[in-house]
Design a protein around this motif. Structure first.
Motif, PDB file in Angstrom:
ATOM      1  N   SER A  52       0.827  -1.212   0.000  1.00 44.71           N
ATOM      2  CA  SER A  52       0.000   0.000   0.000  1.00 44.71           C
ATOM      3  C   SER A  52       0.861   1.262   0.000  1.00 44.71           C
ATOM      4  O   SER A  52       0.588   2.218  -0.731  1.00 44.71           O
ATOM      5  CB  SER A  52      -0.928  -0.013   1.208  1.00 44.71           C
ATOM      6  N   HIS A  78      -6.045  -0.280  -5.258  1.00 44.10           N
ATOM      7  CA  HIS A  78      -6.038  -0.814  -3.890  1.00 44.10           C
ATOM      8  C   HIS A  78      -4.708  -0.537  -3.185  1.00 44.10           C
ATOM      9  O   HIS A  78      -4.170  -1.393  -2.473  1.00 44.10           O
ATOM     10  CB  HIS A  78      -6.343  -2.312  -3.892  1.00 44.10           C
ATOM     11  N   GLU A  89      -6.858   4.380  -5.180  1.00 45.54           N
ATOM     12  CA  GLU A  89      -7.923   3.566  -4.599  1.00 45.54           C
ATOM     13  C   GLU A  89      -8.338   2.440  -5.539  1.00 45.54           C
ATOM     14  O   GLU A  89      -8.622   1.319  -5.100  1.00 45.54           O
ATOM     15  CB  GLU A  89      -9.126   4.446  -4.259  1.00 45.54           C
TER      16      GLU A  89
END
Length: 529
Positions: free
Chosen positions: A182, A229, A226
């Protein structure tokens, strides 16, 4: 109609509480929160539910971007270790501490970790609203921490929610991989978007279009992240920092003045609106509490509040000293601060709308259709912790900052002097050639040389004379404004001509007032700058 009523109520609340804060000196975030709570008690707004999507996809990118583009890249680089430790290690430590307290009070481990992830990040808006008196370095550390810890907490929350809804055991290795992917993905996405927009900014001919692109940029960074992810928070922050680095070379002055004016108003309004919306949600959080009694939940919320505040204080009075034992380089020794000066960092742990929005994203049922127990308690505890941190930490932080007795930022004064000298030297060096190119008379050139030299090293009494001239010019501007308005009122000119001339007068007045620095109190806003 309900949406229009909400917008009107929030706008009026922001305006009135902002005015009241400036009149009384009371904490603006607290006034906004209280106003929202009173609105939430009224029948039309009794069923109001703060949409987490609105906060996370509309408010958050815009606010993060403005904070990033107004941050100091150099200060972030110089203090990166502290920022990284606080935005990751402190978030994890807070989440574990909150989860341990919640579990000891009867909450299951999965729900307890969800609560810990929700309450782990500080709120940028709340911190910025009361931390402005801090030195540049300390303020940069706090602001950047509050930008980055949202990303850490949201990743941790996603892992914890998966454990709750999919009813799978918690995995440290899986969590570490999720964090790394992330973070790396968010940084790469944000950097790529910023670099792709640089040639676009160079080719935009209209300042208005530059402003439109400035508004769109945080969402252009957040949305792809987003969809991939990865961390949208890191994408927006990275995009803002890269834009700050290249912006002065690709954005013109007209576009910059227009964009800054827009963002200052917008960020103030968005930050203030969030406090009001959180306040409106508080009565609903109390009414929705059914899994435990109000007394039990209140006791738990106070215990969790102590854990949140205590963990941050313990961190700042332990981890930095452990790091000192390892890193004993002379440069790091020069940057050390005393225990008294460390307290404002430890005390600036306010929570805000991001935590409440995160709590509201917790689903009501698991993947198997089972009800997620104690979700209502998670929302209630989050709301109470927000109030406690704002009430306890917010109003007392200015006194803590004063007690710290931070030294004056001598480096900033030296840098300002260096800038003035170097700019004047470069201008004097280029002036003869430029004057010849543009056909400027020799006497005008000499006058400009004298003006530049006076500003660089004013003679005794020159500052007084310049101040007198400045006041005279400002007074003449007021005369011009009155004449302009009189001509409009008499029907001799129309409003279009008035606005055109007024714009020129505004620019001139801003220039003249800038000679004496910004007026006192001009930065008293709940923004994260």
């Amino acid at each position: 109609m309900a949406s229009l009523e909400l917008i009107a109520v929030v706008a009026v609340g922001v305006l009135l509480m902002g005015w009241l804060s400036r009149r009384t000196g009371l904490s603006e975030p607290l006034l906004l929160l209280g106003a929202g709570c009173l609105v939430g008690l009224t029948p039309p707004f009794a069923s109001f539910a703060l949409s987490p999507e609105v906060v996370l996809f509309l408010f958050l990118p815009a606010l993060l971007y403005w904070e990033a583009v107004t941050s100091s890249v150099r200060e972030i680089r110089d203090n990166f270790r502290s920022i990284a430790l606080q935005s990751t290690g402190l978030v994890l430590a807070t989440a574990v501490a909150v989860a341990a307290v919640a579990h000891a009070l009867g909450y299951g481990w999965p729900v307890a970790f969800v609560l810990g992830a929700v309450l782990a990040p500080t709120d940028a808006a709340a911190v910025a609203a009361v931390a402005r008196a801090m030195p540049r370095r300390i303020l940069t550390v706090l602001r950047t921490e509050s930008l980055l810890n949202d990303g850490t907490a949201l990743v941790l929350l996603a892992v914890a929610v998966d454990a709750v809804t999919d009813e799978r055991p918690f995995s440290w290795s899986g969590t570490a991989v999720a964090f790394a992917g992330s973070y790396a993905g968010g940084v790469l996405t944000g950097g790529a978007v910023a670099l792709l927009l640089i040639p676009v900014r160079r080719r935009l001919p209209d300042p208005l279009l530059h402003s439109v692109l400035s508004v769109a940029t945080p969402f252009l960074a957040y949305l792809p992240a987003e969809l991939l992810h990865v961390s949208g928070v890191l994408a927006v922050v990275t995009c803002g920092l890269v834009t700050t680095r290249f912006g002065p070379r690709v954005i013109g002055p007209d576009a910059r003045i227009q964009a800054v004016a827009f963002w200052e108003v917008s960020s103030y309004l968005l930050n203030s609106a969030l406090f009001v919306l959180v306040g409106i949600q508080l009565p609903s959080a109390v009414r929705s509490l059914t899994s435990v009694s109000l007394v039990q939940a209140t006791f738990a919320a106070l215990a969790v509040s102590v854990a949140v505040i205590g963990t941050r204080i313990a961190w700042f009075y332990s981890v930095p000293y452990l790091v000192r034992l390892v890193d004993r380089r002379p440069r790091q020794r020069e940057r050390r601060i005393s225990g008294r000066q460390r307290l404002p960092l430890a005390w600036a742990g306010m929570r805000g709308a991001i935590s409440l929005a995160a709590a509201l994203t917790v689903p009501a049922t698991t993947a198997e259709g089972h009800v997620v127990g104690q979700r209502d308690a998670v929302v209630f505890l989050t709301a109470v912790v927000i109030v406690v941190t704002l009430v306890v930490l917010g109003p007392t932080l200015p006194a803590v900052v004063r007690r710290a007795r931070f030294p004056e930022d001598a480096d900033k004064s030296a840098e300002l002097t260096l800038v003035r000298c170097r700019m004047s030297s470069a201008a004097l060096h280029a002036l003869p050639e430029l004057a010849q190119r543009f056909g400027v008379a020799e006497q005008d050139t000499r006058r400009m040389v004298q003006d530049i030299e006076d500003r660089t090293a004013p003679a005794p009494g020159a500052a007084r004379r310049q101040e007198s001239v400045r006041r005279l010019e400002l007074a003449l501007l007021r005369v011009k404004r009155d004449t302009l308005t009189d001509l409009r009122d008499a029907g001799r000119i129309d409003d279009i001509v008035l606005r055109s001339v007024q714009r020129m007068l505004d620019v001139e007045e801003v220039r003249l007032r800038g000679k004496a620095g910004p007026p006192a109190g001009s930065a008293v806003t709940p923004r994260r700058r």
